[in-house]
Scaffold this motif. Structure first.
Motif, PDB file in Angstrom:
ATOM      1  N   PRO A   1       0.786  -1.231   0.000  1.00 35.19           N
ATOM      2  CA  PRO A   1       0.000   0.000   0.000  1.00 35.19           C
ATOM      3  C   PRO A   1       0.822   1.287   0.000  1.00 35.19           C
TER       4      PRO A   1
ATOM      5  N   LEU B   1       2.326   1.791  -3.462  1.00 36.12           N
ATOM      6  CA  LEU B   1       1.303   2.063  -4.477  1.00 36.12           C
ATOM      7  C   LEU B   1       0.672   3.442  -4.280  1.00 36.12           C
TER       8      LEU B   1
ATOM      9  N   VAL C   1       0.314  -4.735  -8.338  1.00 33.39           N
ATOM     10  CA  VAL C   1      -0.887  -4.031  -7.871  1.00 33.39           C
ATOM     11  C   VAL C   1      -2.002  -5.021  -7.576  1.00 33.39           C
TER      12      VAL C   1
ATOM     13  N   CYS D   1      -3.424  -6.849  -4.401  1.00 34.08           N
ATOM     14  CA  CYS D   1      -4.288  -6.174  -3.429  1.00 34.08           C
ATOM     15  C   CYS D   1      -5.686  -6.748  -3.552  1.00 34.08           C
TER      16      CYS D   1
ATOM     17  N   THR E   1      -6.020   2.104  -0.312  1.00 30.93           N
ATOM     18  CA  THR E   1      -6.906   1.250  -1.135  1.00 30.93           C
ATOM     19  C   THR E   1      -7.562   2.071  -2.239  1.00 30.93           C
TER      20      THR E   1
ATOM     21  N   ILE F   1      -5.048   2.630  -4.925  1.00 31.92           N
ATOM     22  CA  ILE F   1      -4.828   1.390  -5.675  1.00 31.92           C
ATOM     23  C   ILE F   1      -5.980   1.165  -6.661  1.00 31.92           C
TER      24      ILE F   1
END
Lengths: 233, 117
Positions: free
Chosen positions: A167, A170, A198, A201, A218, A221
């Motif tokens: 996280p 990203l 990626v 996730c 989140t 992402i």
């Protein structure tokens, strides 16, 4: 107040163990978890090892697992803590000693996203300008202090620390993808299209739950995934 | 050379799309089937036979099963790459899942097209 702290010195201990400390938080004027750790180190046991620096949630040095949840020792108040306060190192990273972890894997993933502005346009006379609207798109992204609380709370990172960017990485990737001054968006997205970087996730959102700065990796992402989809069709 | 999302391995986004599209297909089929059952509360073997003798139901069911199998493949692939680290063991796991899913597909074909008018 009782603290149960993870102890491990690879030079002298065969395996890690938990050690209890009873701290008089009133006498030592302890308000935050970090104050108690410093009281233990300065008055009770100087072998206890942990990182800390700014003491106000800016440097991100004192990320650790406190009562089962990652956070910064300097920003978590003792008032709301359940006793004994169980303190462990950040999970998922090799322990160097006591509460100090080896952050190499975390920084390698951060390095992968090339966290710096890239622009192939000719240099302007003064500076690259940005409209207030475009600048506002970076809010909630640039504030990350790289404490690793989010990445080390993510099961996808625990299982694939060598392949999943995590996280924090990203969030930084999207910080530059979303920057109107950066011209390498396509290349940045292309570097992340494999099944791990990626897409490992799974939207567990532990990262959002633990971020001491209140950021939402989140969401970033998901923006990356949406942009990839847009570029693919 | 400038890379683009289109020019490199797109397995990540492909799998991600498969899971979402297959989930939508399964949801639509399930809602339709449940709706049909609610409209026909007294459902016996003859009704069941008549329903699945229709080509559109056969095709719909086949699509549902295909979506389910693809969804399962991506899910199992993810689980094995997370938890099974030895390469050969992982390859065997992938192989077992692949042949199981293909068998399920062929079996579905046999069952569906075994229902005659």
């Amino acid at each position: 107040m009782r603290f149960s702290i993870y102890r491990y010195n690879p030079e002298t201990d065969e395996k890690p163990y938990m050690k209890d400390y009873d701290v008089d938080v009133v006498e030592h004027d302890c308000h935050m978890v970090l104050d108690a750790l410093l009281a233990i180190k300065n008055h009770m046991d100087d072998t206890l090892t942990f990182r800390r620096s700014c003491r106000e949630g800016v440097c991100g040095s004192d990320g650790m697992n406190i009562n089962g949840k990652n956070g910064l020792a300097c920003t978590l108040s003792l008032d709301s803590m359940k006793e004994p306060v169980v303190i462990r190192p950040l999970p998922g990273l090799p322990v160097t000693r006591d509460l100090v972890v080896d952050m190499t894997q975390f920084y390698e993933q951060y390095d992968k996203v090339q966290p710096f502005l890239q622009n192939s346009d000719p240099l302007p006379a003064k500076e690259r300008l940005q409209s207030p609207t475009d600048r506002a798109k970076l809010d909630g992204l640039y504030e990350c202090i790289l404490c690793a609380c989010c990445t080390t709370s993510c099961p996808s990172f625990w299982w694939n620390p060598d392949k999943f960017v995590g996280p924090a990485g990203l969030l930084q990737a999207y910080r530059f993808i979303a920057d109107s001054r950066d011209t390498e968006m396509d290349e940045r997205l292309a570097d992340l299209t494999d099944p791990f970087s990626v897409f490992r996730c799974r939207g567990i959102m532990n990262c959002v739950d633990v971020c001491p700065k209140g950021l939402n990796p989140t969401k970033a992402i998901n923006h990356i995934k949406e942009l990839m989809l847009e570029k693919s069709v | 050379m400038v890379k683009s999302v289109m020019s490199v391995s797109r397995q990540g986004i492909r799998d991600w799309l498969i899971q979402r599209v297959s989930a939508v297909v399964m949801a639509i089929y399930s809602v339709c089937l449940i709706g049909y059952f609610l409209k026909h509360p007294h459902f016996d073997f003859l009704d069941w036979h008549a329903l699945f003798a229709q080509t559109c139901v056969k095709v719909g069911t086949l699509l549902f099963v295909l979506a389910l199998l693809f969804h399962a493949w991506v899910g199992m692939w993810t689980i094995f790459t997370d938890y099974v680290k030895p390469f050969v063991l992982r390859l065997i796991c992938h192989g077992v899942v692949f042949f199981t899913l293909v068998s399920c597909f062929l079996w579905t074909l046999e069952i569906l097209w075994g229902v005659n008018q």
